[in-house]
Design a protein around this motif. Structure first.
Motif, short mmCIF file in Angstrom:
data_model
loop_
_atom_site.label_atom_id
_atom_site.label_comp_id
_atom_site.label_asym_id
_atom_site.label_seq_id
_atom_site.Cartn_x
_atom_site.Cartn_y
_atom_site.Cartn_z
N LYS A 1 -60.85 103.16 24.06
CA LYS A 1 -62.07 102.54 24.57
C LYS A 1 -62.26 102.81 26.07
O LYS A 1 -63.38 103.04 26.52
N THR A 2 -61.18 102.75 26.83
CA THR A 2 -61.32 102.85 28.28
C THR A 2 -61.29 104.29 28.78
O THR A 2 -61.89 104.59 29.81
N ALA A 3 -60.59 105.18 28.07
CA ALA A 3 -60.43 106.55 28.57
C ALA A 3 -60.82 107.61 27.55
O ALA A 3 -60.75 108.80 27.85
N GLY A 4 -61.21 107.19 26.36
CA GLY A 4 -61.61 108.16 25.33
C GLY A 4 -60.46 108.99 24.80
O GLY A 4 -60.69 109.96 24.08
N ALA A 5 -59.23 108.61 25.12
CA ALA A 5 -58.08 109.45 24.77
C ALA A 5 -57.42 109.00 23.47
O ALA A 5 -57.48 107.82 23.10
N VAL A 6 -56.79 109.96 22.80
CA VAL A 6 -56.04 109.66 21.57
C VAL A 6 -54.67 110.33 21.63
O VAL A 6 -54.48 111.30 22.37
N PRO A 7 -53.70 109.82 20.86
CA PRO A 7 -52.40 110.47 20.83
C PRO A 7 -52.53 111.90 20.32
O PRO A 7 -53.35 112.18 19.45
N MET B 1 -47.48 111.79 23.98
CA MET B 1 -48.48 112.70 24.56
C MET B 1 -49.88 112.32 24.10
O MET B 1 -50.07 111.94 22.96
N TYR B 2 -50.82 112.46 24.99
CA TYR B 2 -52.19 112.06 24.67
C TYR B 2 -53.16 113.18 24.98
O TYR B 2 -52.93 113.98 25.88
N ALA B 3 -54.24 113.21 24.23
CA ALA B 3 -55.27 114.22 24.43
C ALA B 3 -56.54 113.55 24.92
O ALA B 3 -56.96 112.53 24.38
N ARG C 1 -60.68 113.55 25.50
CA ARG C 1 -61.84 114.02 24.72
C ARG C 1 -63.03 114.13 25.65
O ARG C 1 -63.89 113.26 25.69
N ARG D 1 -65.82 111.46 26.85
CA ARG D 1 -65.59 110.85 28.15
C ARG D 1 -65.08 111.91 29.14
O ARG D 1 -63.89 112.18 29.22
N MET E 1 -46.00 102.13 21.10
CA MET E 1 -46.83 101.12 21.75
C MET E 1 -47.57 100.30 20.72
O MET E 1 -47.49 100.57 19.52
N GLY E 2 -48.26 99.28 21.16
CA GLY E 2 -49.06 98.48 20.25
C GLY E 2 -50.22 99.32 19.74
O GLY E 2 -50.74 100.18 20.45
N TYR F 1 -46.66 99.65 27.28
CA TYR F 1 -46.57 99.30 25.86
C TYR F 1 -47.82 98.60 25.34
O TYR F 1 -48.28 98.88 24.26
N CYS F 2 -48.38 97.65 26.13
CA CYS F 2 -49.46 96.81 25.58
C CYS F 2 -50.84 97.18 26.12
O CYS F 2 -51.84 96.90 25.50
N MET F 3 -50.90 97.79 27.29
CA MET F 3 -52.15 98.20 27.96
C MET F 3 -53.09 97.05 28.27
O MET F 3 -54.25 97.28 28.60
N ARG G 1 -64.16 95.80 24.74
CA ARG G 1 -63.70 96.31 26.02
C ARG G 1 -64.42 97.62 26.36
O ARG G 1 -64.55 98.49 25.51
N ILE H 1 -57.11 100.46 23.19
CA ILE H 1 -57.58 100.24 24.57
C ILE H 1 -57.70 101.58 25.30
O ILE H 1 -58.66 101.83 26.02
N LEU H 2 -56.72 102.46 25.06
CA LEU H 2 -56.76 103.79 25.68
C LEU H 2 -57.99 104.56 25.19
O LEU H 2 -58.65 105.26 25.97
N ALA I 1 -53.01 98.66 21.85
CA ALA I 1 -52.87 99.33 23.14
C ALA I 1 -53.47 100.73 23.08
O ALA I 1 -54.16 101.17 24.00
#
Ligand code: FAD
Ligand code: FES
Lengths: 459, 100
Positions: free
Chosen positions: A142-148, B1-3, B5, B9, A132-133, B55-57, A44, A139-140, A136
């Motif tokens: 890959k698509t947005a470069g974001a991590v928890p 919460m998410y960060a 990068r 990106r 979340m999965g 939840y699944c995205m 993705r 996917i975050l 999932a």
């Protein structure tokens, strides 16, 4: 109506490989996918994210190569951002939704390469925000470069847990804890399945991941049971048998199962796979289904991973060309040889993995009556058990007692759990409880979108 | 919460999540924008009033149904952000099929 030789739903590895093979054999190919770019789940957003060091590996190399080849292919019409919501099984007319407008397409043959979804993991508290999965969260990334941000807990099992843990750690998330649910007895059973030598390439990749995870500071707790997500308004803690740890994000994962929503809605024949504990469409060695004009390739036909998906995509395209009279069966069989060998190699380790990572019974059918099973309609395991006692013999009947399968997700999240709960309560097999039969539209449609279609038809 | 990068990106697309301006990377989904905005919930359940987030995205769970640019019942995880996109929590019942 554009009449393509072959319409392919899904631009993941299976759909891409089928398109490349089909076009090389001179077929006119239509590929549609609801994502805005090719790659499927595994690759993705690869065109945007291949340079992200957190995603280094197959993704950036082989994934990128596959997508480049797809972009360069001649004889392939690719429609991204296009969702399939209905198929007329008599005419193979496809009803599509693109940018909020309904449209149609036609083809002589149809290949469904719609992939897999994560297996739902109904534990107490799994509906809390912050849960979340694991896929999932990937996917975050890959698509947005974001991590928890804050402490991450990955709970469950399977190769993807390790891959995602490593990707999160590379991306600077953490601390990351893996609560592994694999049972002690699973390793022995898995070793008896064999395949370790034939599957050694994949096995070595897996071991390298485990090493990297350890080196990057992944904390691992083994043989975890009785998982619960706790918190007020969002997840704050994860609890399991006597232990509680703080948690900002809880990522659940117990493997992936074929996305059979479309194949079930079409009424194609399915069987319960007792090794992978999931439904899969009944297929022959070319991916042909119980419908003459429709085939399935990739993880949607049974979980094999992306390399198997590529092989089954190629095989299905060869069969399509043969059935369309472009090549004879001898030619088809000859061309299939390398893909069959690749498929065998890709699947060699599967029996081992299936046994090692078989989900525990409590994952398939939650033990605690108060656990939510249907996220849409907020129906608990206890309510499903009560319906089973009152006479619901399977997930289709359960709809009449409860509303499981009638919410927006149409049973994608609860279908297998409801079947497993009913089977256990009534002392029958999941196969006997039966498979949920959803209806079109496969995806939400607005009245406006449909109105547009009616106008086009009148014109 | 998410960060985010930004080194991997950069956040270049400005959207509105429940009225709040958020910048996210190109290619992010509307559901990702909701998570990156730190919204506590995208909906609350009709029976228990419980908060929910995506939840699944990937289009399976439908917990991300939202109002996007004024159109309700859209799967936010399947919609790619565009500059100025307005993403708002779902109001009223969630609907899967075509209904008047
Ligand atoms: C969330 C998730 C993450 C994963 N990550 C990895 C990973 O990092 N590494 C790995 O080895 N494996 C991963 N997998 C396993 C995955 O199944 C791969 O083996 C591989 O993606 C399978 O390829 P495929 O072509 O069969 O399906 P997919 O790659 O899943 O492709 C299917 C495509 O069909 C499209 N589609 C589905 N339904 C419709 C519809 N109705 N209309 C239009 N388009 C539709 C989807 O948008 C998707 O692009 C992941 C699985 C999931 C569910
Ligand atoms: S987050 Fe599950 S459908 Fe969008």
């Amino acid at each position: 109506m554009s009449g393509h030789d072959l319409a392919i739903v899904g631009a993941g590895p299976a759909g891409i490989a089928a398109a490349l093979e089909g076009a090389a054999l001179g077929l006119s190919v239509l590929v549609l996918d609801e994502q805005d770019a090719p790659g499927g789940q595994v690759f993705r957003a690869v065109e945007r994210a291949a340079g992200d060091p957190a995603l280094a590996g197959d993704y950036a190399t082989e994934g990128m190569a596959l997508v480049r080849a797809f972009r360069a292919a001649r004889g392939v019409e690719y429609r991204p951002g296009t969702t399939l919501w209905h198929i007329d099984t008599d005419t193979l007319r496809l009803s599509l939704l693109r940018e909020g407008k309904a449209e149609e397409a036609g083809a002589s043959r149809l290949l469904l390469a719609t992939g897999a979804q994560e297996r739902p993991v109904p534990i107490p508290g799994w509906t809390l925000p912050g849960v979340m999965g694991a896929g999932a969260a990937q996917i975050l990334l890959k698509t947005a470069g974001a991590v928890p941000a804050g402490p991450v807990v990955i709970a469950g099992q399977g190769p993807l847990c390790w891959l995602i843990a490593v990707q999160m750690l590379r991306a600077g998330a953490g601390p990351v804890t893996l609560l592994e649910t694999t049972r002690g007895s699973a390793a022995t059973a898995a070793l008896q399945a064999g395949g370790l030598w034939a599957g050694r390439r994949l096995l070595l990749k897996g071991l390298a991941l485990v090493r990297e995870a350890r080196a990057r500071g992944l904390r691992v707790v083994r043989k975890v049971r009785g998982l619960q997500a706790l918190g007020e308004g969002r997840v704050e803690h994860v609890r399991w048998e006597g232990n509680t740890i703080p948690c900002g994000t809880l990522l659940l994962h117990e493997g992936v199962i074929p996305s059979t929503h479309v194949t079930r809605a079409l009424g194609l024949e399915h069987r319960w796979d007792a090794a992978q504990l999931c439904w899969r469409p009944t297929l022959d060695g070319w991916g042909a289904t119980s419908h003459d004009g429709i085939a399935v390739a990739g993880d949607g036909g049974g979980i094999g991973g992306w390399e198997a998906a590529v092989a089954t995509g190629r095989l299905a395209a060869l069969d399509a060309a043969c059935r369309l009279g472009r090549i004879d069966t001898a030619e088809r069989d000859r061309r299939a040889v390398p893909h069959r060998a690749a498929l065998r190699r890709a699947l060699a380790l599967r029996p081992f993995l299936d046994r090692l990572y078989a989900p525990a019974p409590e994952v398939l059918a939650p033990a605690d009556d108060s656990t939510l099973v249907c996220r849409c309609e907020e129906i608990t395991a206890g309510q499903v058990r009560a319906a089973a006692r009152l006479g619901a013999t399977g997930p289709n009947q359960a709809k009449a007692y409860l509303r499981t399968g009638m919410g927006p997700c149409q049973g994608r999240m609860c279908g297998t759990t409801v079947a497993a709960l009913i089977a256990a309560e009534r002392g029958i097999t999941v196969e006997q409880a039966g498979v949920l039969r959803p209806r079109a539209p496969f995806k939400p449609l607005t009245v406006g979108a449909l109105a547009g279609l009616a106008k086009d038809d009148a014109a | 919460m998410y960060a985010q990068r930004p080194e991997a990106r950069p956040a270049t697309v400005e959207v509105l999540v429940d009225g709040q301006v958020v910048r996210v990377p190109e290619g992010a989904s509307a559901a990702a924008a909701v998570l990156l905005a730190g919204l506590p919930a995208l909906r609350s359940t009709p029976v228990g009033g419980a908060p929910r987030l995506p939840y699944c995205m990937m289009g399976v769970c439908f917990d991300c149904l939202a109002e996007i640019d004024g159109v309700p019942n859209r799967q936010a995880c399947m919609v790619t952000v565009a500059p100025g996109m307005r993403i708002a929590p779902q109001r009223g019942a969630r609907v899967a099929g075509p209904r008047a």
